[in-house]
Write a protein that holds these residues in place. Sequence first.
Motif, short mmCIF file in Angstrom:
data_model
loop_
_atom_site.label_atom_id
_atom_site.label_comp_id
_atom_site.label_asym_id
_atom_site.label_seq_id
_atom_site.Cartn_x
_atom_site.Cartn_y
_atom_site.Cartn_z
N HIS A 29 -15.85 5.93 18.59
CA HIS A 29 -14.18 6.11 18.76
C HIS A 29 -13.81 6.79 17.68
O HIS A 29 -12.55 6.81 17.14
CB HIS A 29 -13.56 4.66 18.90
N HIS A 30 -14.54 7.52 16.59
CA HIS A 30 -13.90 8.39 15.65
C HIS A 30 -13.24 9.45 15.93
O HIS A 30 -13.49 10.10 16.95
CB HIS A 30 -14.82 8.73 14.38
N SER A 31 -12.48 10.13 15.29
CA SER A 31 -12.01 11.44 15.74
C SER A 31 -12.78 12.59 15.23
O SER A 31 -13.72 12.56 14.55
CB SER A 31 -10.54 11.76 15.21
N LEU A 32 -12.96 13.45 16.24
CA LEU A 32 -13.94 14.74 15.98
C LEU A 32 -13.17 15.78 14.89
O LEU A 32 -12.31 16.36 15.05
CB LEU A 32 -14.00 15.55 16.97
N GLU A 33 -13.75 15.56 13.48
CA GLU A 33 -12.91 16.49 12.50
C GLU A 33 -14.10 16.83 11.60
O GLU A 33 -15.07 16.33 11.43
CB GLU A 33 -12.01 15.28 11.52
N THR A 34 -13.84 18.08 11.16
CA THR A 34 -14.86 18.71 9.85
C THR A 34 -14.63 18.25 8.67
O THR A 34 -13.42 17.90 8.40
CB THR A 34 -14.67 20.34 10.21
N LEU A 35 -15.75 18.23 7.92
CA LEU A 35 -15.75 17.77 6.72
C LEU A 35 -15.66 18.74 5.64
O LEU A 35 -15.11 18.43 4.52
CB LEU A 35 -16.88 16.78 6.41
N GLY A 36 -15.79 19.90 5.88
CA GLY A 36 -15.98 21.08 5.16
C GLY A 36 -15.51 22.21 5.90
O GLY A 36 -15.31 22.57 7.15
N VAL A 54 -18.50 10.84 22.21
CA VAL A 54 -17.63 10.25 21.62
C VAL A 54 -16.20 10.11 22.08
O VAL A 54 -15.69 11.17 22.91
CB VAL A 54 -17.29 11.23 20.09
N ASP A 55 -15.61 8.91 22.10
CA ASP A 55 -14.19 8.64 22.94
C ASP A 55 -13.34 8.39 21.77
O ASP A 55 -13.25 7.30 21.36
CB ASP A 55 -14.38 7.69 23.70
N PRO A 56 -12.78 9.46 21.18
CA PRO A 56 -11.64 9.10 20.15
C PRO A 56 -10.71 8.29 20.24
O PRO A 56 -9.98 8.59 21.52
CB PRO A 56 -11.40 10.61 19.46
N HIS A 57 -10.34 7.50 19.59
CA HIS A 57 -8.97 6.49 19.89
C HIS A 57 -8.03 7.07 18.86
O HIS A 57 -8.31 8.05 18.26
CB HIS A 57 -9.35 5.34 19.25
N PRO A 58 -6.49 6.94 19.32
CA PRO A 58 -5.44 7.37 18.47
C PRO A 58 -5.73 6.89 16.99
O PRO A 58 -6.45 5.92 16.81
CB PRO A 58 -4.27 6.91 19.03
N ALA A 65 -8.39 -1.01 14.08
CA ALA A 65 -9.47 -1.66 14.62
C ALA A 65 -10.54 -1.76 13.37
O ALA A 65 -11.36 -2.58 12.96
CB ALA A 65 -10.26 -0.92 15.56
N GLN A 66 -10.59 -0.62 12.53
CA GLN A 66 -11.26 -0.57 11.32
C GLN A 66 -10.92 -1.86 10.47
O GLN A 66 -11.79 -2.36 9.73
CB GLN A 66 -11.32 0.85 10.48
#
Length: 139
Positions: A29-36, A54-58, A65-66
């Motif tokens: 459930h993480h967001s799809l983001e680039t790290l670099g 991956v099913d990103p949550h808001p 949740a974390q």
Amino acid sequence: MGDRLTQLQDAVDQLATQFVASINYINQHHSLETLGPRDQIVVIPKQEADQQEVDPHPEDVFRAAQIELARDLITKEQQIELLISILPGLDNSEQDQERNIRELEEELKVAEAQRQEAIKEREEALAKLDTVIRSIRRP
């Protein structure tokens, strides 16, 4: 409830399960983001993927949740620390433990003698009661 060692083992098993569940939740459930700057997000078609998409949550839901997962892990870890702290022998030397065992054995002997005396008294009382009951005649 089992003995303290069994409780400790169960708590450690539960903590491991919570770790796996937490990692699984974050992974799914993480967001799809680039790290670099040179990173790319690659989306694999569902048919080719070996695992779930991956099913990103808001962001606010994911962050809450974390925090909840982290609190659960901390609570379980504190329960484990408490169980460890009450295990016998942590603050006692071998001689202290042997002395405690001898004292407990003596207490057990005294309790057994008291039990035997109570059994004897019960048998005497039953015998007296039987004598009284047999001596009573019905009109």
